[in-house]
Each structure stands twice: as structure tokens, then as C-alpha cells.
Scaffold this motif. Sequence first.
Motif, short mmCIF file in Angstrom:
data_model
loop_
_atom_site.label_atom_id
_atom_site.label_comp_id
_atom_site.label_asym_id
_atom_site.label_seq_id
_atom_site.Cartn_x
_atom_site.Cartn_y
_atom_site.Cartn_z
N GLN A 115 16.86 -4.00 -6.96
CA GLN A 115 17.32 -4.01 -8.58
C GLN A 115 16.21 -3.68 -8.98
O GLN A 115 16.37 -2.29 -9.76
CB GLN A 115 17.88 -5.28 -8.55
N ALA A 116 15.03 -3.37 -8.96
CA ALA A 116 13.94 -2.90 -9.47
C ALA A 116 13.75 -0.85 -9.73
O ALA A 116 13.74 -0.60 -10.00
CB ALA A 116 12.48 -3.40 -9.26
N ALA A 117 14.61 -0.32 -8.55
CA ALA A 117 15.06 0.49 -7.79
C ALA A 117 15.46 1.44 -8.40
O ALA A 117 14.81 2.27 -8.76
CB ALA A 117 14.54 1.00 -6.13
N ASN A 118 16.58 0.42 -9.27
CA ASN A 118 17.41 1.44 -9.78
C ASN A 118 16.51 1.93 -11.31
O ASN A 118 16.56 3.04 -11.78
CB ASN A 118 17.93 0.57 -10.50
N ARG A 119 15.30 0.96 -11.62
CA ARG A 119 14.54 1.40 -12.72
C ARG A 119 13.01 2.67 -12.34
O ARG A 119 12.28 3.17 -13.21
CB ARG A 119 14.04 -0.08 -13.67
N LEU A 120 13.18 2.13 -11.16
CA LEU A 120 11.54 2.72 -10.48
C LEU A 120 12.52 4.75 -10.21
O LEU A 120 11.21 5.62 -10.17
CB LEU A 120 11.13 2.39 -9.77
N LEU A 121 13.35 4.62 -9.73
CA LEU A 121 13.69 6.11 -8.45
C LEU A 121 14.53 6.95 -10.16
O LEU A 121 14.93 6.72 -10.87
CB LEU A 121 14.57 5.69 -7.63
N LEU A 148 11.94 2.28 0.75
CA LEU A 148 10.88 1.06 0.99
C LEU A 148 10.68 -0.15 -0.34
O LEU A 148 10.93 -1.25 0.18
CB LEU A 148 9.73 1.99 0.56
N TYR A 149 11.99 0.16 -1.61
CA TYR A 149 11.98 -0.93 -2.27
C TYR A 149 13.12 -1.63 -1.74
O TYR A 149 13.23 -3.18 -1.28
CB TYR A 149 12.14 0.00 -3.65
N ALA A 150 14.17 -2.10 -0.82
CA ALA A 150 15.39 -2.59 -0.20
C ALA A 150 14.01 -2.97 0.69
O ALA A 150 14.29 -4.50 0.79
CB ALA A 150 15.54 -1.51 0.55
N ALA A 151 12.95 -2.19 1.31
CA ALA A 151 12.39 -2.94 2.60
C ALA A 151 11.38 -4.45 1.74
O ALA A 151 10.97 -5.34 1.59
CB ALA A 151 11.56 -2.31 3.58
N LEU A 152 11.06 -3.87 0.68
CA LEU A 152 10.29 -5.22 -0.74
C LEU A 152 10.94 -5.98 -1.01
O LEU A 152 10.67 -6.42 -1.69
CB LEU A 152 9.39 -4.36 -1.37
N GLY A 153 12.92 -5.88 -0.94
CA GLY A 153 13.45 -6.82 -1.72
C GLY A 153 13.22 -6.52 -3.36
O GLY A 153 13.48 -7.71 -3.80
N LEU A 154 13.19 -5.54 -3.44
CA LEU A 154 13.06 -5.02 -4.68
C LEU A 154 14.17 -4.04 -5.53
O LEU A 154 14.21 -3.00 -6.39
CB LEU A 154 11.82 -4.33 -5.68
N GLY A 188 0.69 -1.21 -0.24
CA GLY A 188 0.63 0.63 0.00
C GLY A 188 1.26 1.41 -0.41
O GLY A 188 0.04 1.95 -0.56
N ALA A 189 1.64 1.21 0.67
CA ALA A 189 3.06 2.59 0.41
C ALA A 189 3.59 2.43 -0.44
O ALA A 189 4.00 3.28 -1.18
CB ALA A 189 3.92 2.16 1.96
N GLN A 190 3.95 2.15 -1.52
CA GLN A 190 4.96 1.99 -2.30
C GLN A 190 3.70 2.86 -3.63
O GLN A 190 3.97 3.08 -4.23
CB GLN A 190 5.10 0.59 -3.19
N ASN A 191 2.44 2.09 -2.38
CA ASN A 191 1.13 2.24 -4.41
C ASN A 191 1.46 3.55 -4.05
O ASN A 191 0.83 4.28 -5.67
CB ASN A 191 -0.28 1.37 -3.93
N LEU A 192 1.08 4.31 -3.17
CA LEU A 192 1.14 5.99 -2.80
C LEU A 192 2.48 6.35 -2.99
O LEU A 192 2.32 7.69 -3.85
CB LEU A 192 0.68 6.35 -1.33
#
Length: 445
Positions: free
Chosen positions: A439-445, A431-437, A406-410
Motif C-alpha cells: 500500500q505504501a508503494a503506491n505513494r513511493l513509486l 521489493l515493497y511487496a516483499a517488505l509488506g508495504l 538495505g536494498a530499499q535504502n539503495l
Amino acid sequence: MWTDALGNPVTLEQGGGSLPLLNDFVEGFIASEARAINVFSAAEDPSPILQACIAAVHMFAESREAPVNARPFIQRALAGAARTTQREQRFIAAVAAWADADVPRAIRLHEEQAREHPRDLVSLKLGHYHLFNRGDAPGMLRIALAAEPHAADVPYLHGMLAFAWEQCHGLEQAEAHARRAIAMRRKEPWAHHALAHVMLTQGRIVEGHAFLRDVSETWEGLNSFMVTHNWWHQALFALELDRADEVLELHDRQVWGVAKDYTQDQINAVSLLARLELAGFDVGDRWHDLATYLLSRTQDQVLPFLDLQYLVGLARAGRPEADVLMANIEARAATAPEHERAVWQDVCVPAGRGLLAWARGEHVQAVRQLGQALPRMLEIGGSHAQRDLFSQIHLDALIRSGQLPGAQNLLQPQIRSQPESRRLRRQGSQLYAALGLSQAANRLL
């Protein structure tokens, strides 16, 4: 018959000697300047318009005592109103309605005044104040547009139009009017304020920070609300840039300490300290000093927007008076006049319970209560930027209660709309580290 600084006929019963004091109020009020209170020096002048202006200044204390202090002046104004012009009579009646807590009637009168006497910009700005506190941005725009064909030569009208357009999400129109106002008069702090809102909303963080720094040299002689609030906006830009030391310096030097006993200065400080903490920065013992000035607010219940921020300040300082304030909010919700009962019962009460829970680390409860209130938070008034504090607290409670999807969605839409915000990128990375993401964070941030 005399005329005020905007060309409106005024009835003065002791000759024109008090006209400069009236004009200090007229010009000072629409220009957000401290000289507006010079009208107090005309307290012995029985002229009804002067008495009504003094009553209005008292009402801006936004306290439980404000109507009591305003009433002798408004009674004198009403007693002599029949000797004045129709415009003055309507203005007096609007201030009287405000003192009687009949804000819907006050708004109707200000709307009539905007149509029939569009150069009464004091009435227009008072109407904006009431409409703003009810979350009615379209109403703000409607009455400002009514005045535009007749008062386009006044820079302060364009500042009012700019803010009304911005609150209606008309950002391009808002910027055009703000820049027109500033071109007419560089010292137009309400236009500076409106343009800061536009730049923050559009993610122009670096530009907004530089703009306010440039025009801040003109912020001399302003009332404490305007000067501290514009510095508050500068602090928001600095916070998005992760300049915590600058934000703390602005808090200590420019935001808090100008008029510590005034409502608006208090909520500026509450909001800024809370945002610093939400961004992960230590504010030291600053809550304790602020809380000493909030203790007198526990019985106010004038505007729900104010009470909610007083509640945050008292709770973050660990003061038991936060519970007293919450109980008084609940009591107000049960007894409020019909025209404002729903906002106290359905918005302020759950929001207050959620904020109190967040301040005390009860994050599941905070999510539940704030989630109920947030969809209707517009109704408590305040600007988009000011109400964002409650959204930030809700997001923080989601994260701390483990509700990470829910936090990620906001959070992610905010990151995309504010690419210059280092604060949001840092928060997103965590937040992405806590979600286990990670690596994906590099493409989202």
C-alpha cells in the motif's frame, strides 16, 4: 616539413606519400573511425611518428600480447626520435611508456603535450584513455580545457570536453559541449555518447532513446568499439523502458557480433546480458557463445575493469575457467607495479570474489565482498553508467539474501531520480511487496 590534418608539423622520412595514412590515423582516431588502422599500411615507412602511431594501435588491443606486438614499432620510433620535432618526441615517449606499463609517465607526457601543443588531439585523446582507466575524471577535464582556447574549431574536442564534464558531474556543461560538437558536425559519435550519458543520468529516458535513434544513421565507418558502445547505450534506454525484445535484438544485431574477439565488444555484451538478467529477463543460451571468446582472456590482467566483466561472463556461462581467471587476478594483485597494486588488491580482488559469488548464487558472500569494493570502484576506471552494473549486482544480492531494508535504502533514491524507468518501478513494486508495504508503494513509486 609537412603538417597533419590538425596543423601539427610532422617529420616524414620518405616524403609526403605516407601523409594521407598518417591523417587517417589522426582524424580517424579522434573521430572514432575505423580508418585509423589504415596507418598499418605505412609499416615500412621508417618515419618515427608513423611507427609510434602503429604501436599505439597495437596497444589498443588491451591484451597480454599487445605490448609484444607494439614493441618493434615503438623501438623503431625511439631509434629515430632525435630527428623529429619536440612534439613528436613527446608523443613517441608517451606511447613507449604505455608499452612499458608506465602509465603514470604516459599521463604526465600527455598533460605536458596538452599545455605545449594543444592541437595534438591524438595525444589528448590518448591521455583521456589513460585517465579514464584510472578513474581520474578531473584529469580528463584539466587537459581538455588546456586545449580548448587553441582547438575550439575542432568538433571532436568538444566531444572530449563533453565527456570529461559529464564524468565530473558537470551535466549542463557536458550537454552544451556535446550539442556544440553536433552542431559543428552531426556525425560526432563521441558527442552522441556523452549526451546519452547526460540524459541517462538525468532520467531523460524517452528523450535519450529518441535522440540516439535519430543520430544512429550517422554511425557509418566507425570502429567497432564506438558503434557497438553507442548501440549499447541505446539498449540501456530500451531496458529502462522494459522493452526486453528490443534490447535482445540490439544485443544480437548491433552490440555483439561486430568484432567478437575485441575486448570492448566483449564487455558491452557481458554488461548487457547481465543487466537483462538483473531486470528479470531470460537471455537464452547467449552466455555460452560469449564465453567462448572470453576463454582467451583469463591471463590478460591488463585493466581490472575488463577482468571483472570477463569474470561475470565466464561464471554466468558456468565455465570453470572463471576460477582460473579469479586466481590470476589474485596473482596479479600480489605482483602488480606499485602504482597500480592497491586497485588490484583492495578493489579488484574483493569485487571479483563478490561477482563470482553472485553468478553462482552465493548471495551473502556477494554482498560482503562487493560491499567492501564498491566505495572504491571508481579506481578501476569505466564510466558511471558502466560501473552501475556492479551496483545493480550488489542490490540484487541484497534482495536475494533477504537484506531487504538495505536494498530499499539503495533502490528508492534511484526510483526518485529516474521517474521514467519502468524497470526500477517494477523492481520497487516487487521489493515493497516483499517488505509488506504494497500500500505504501503506491505513494513511493
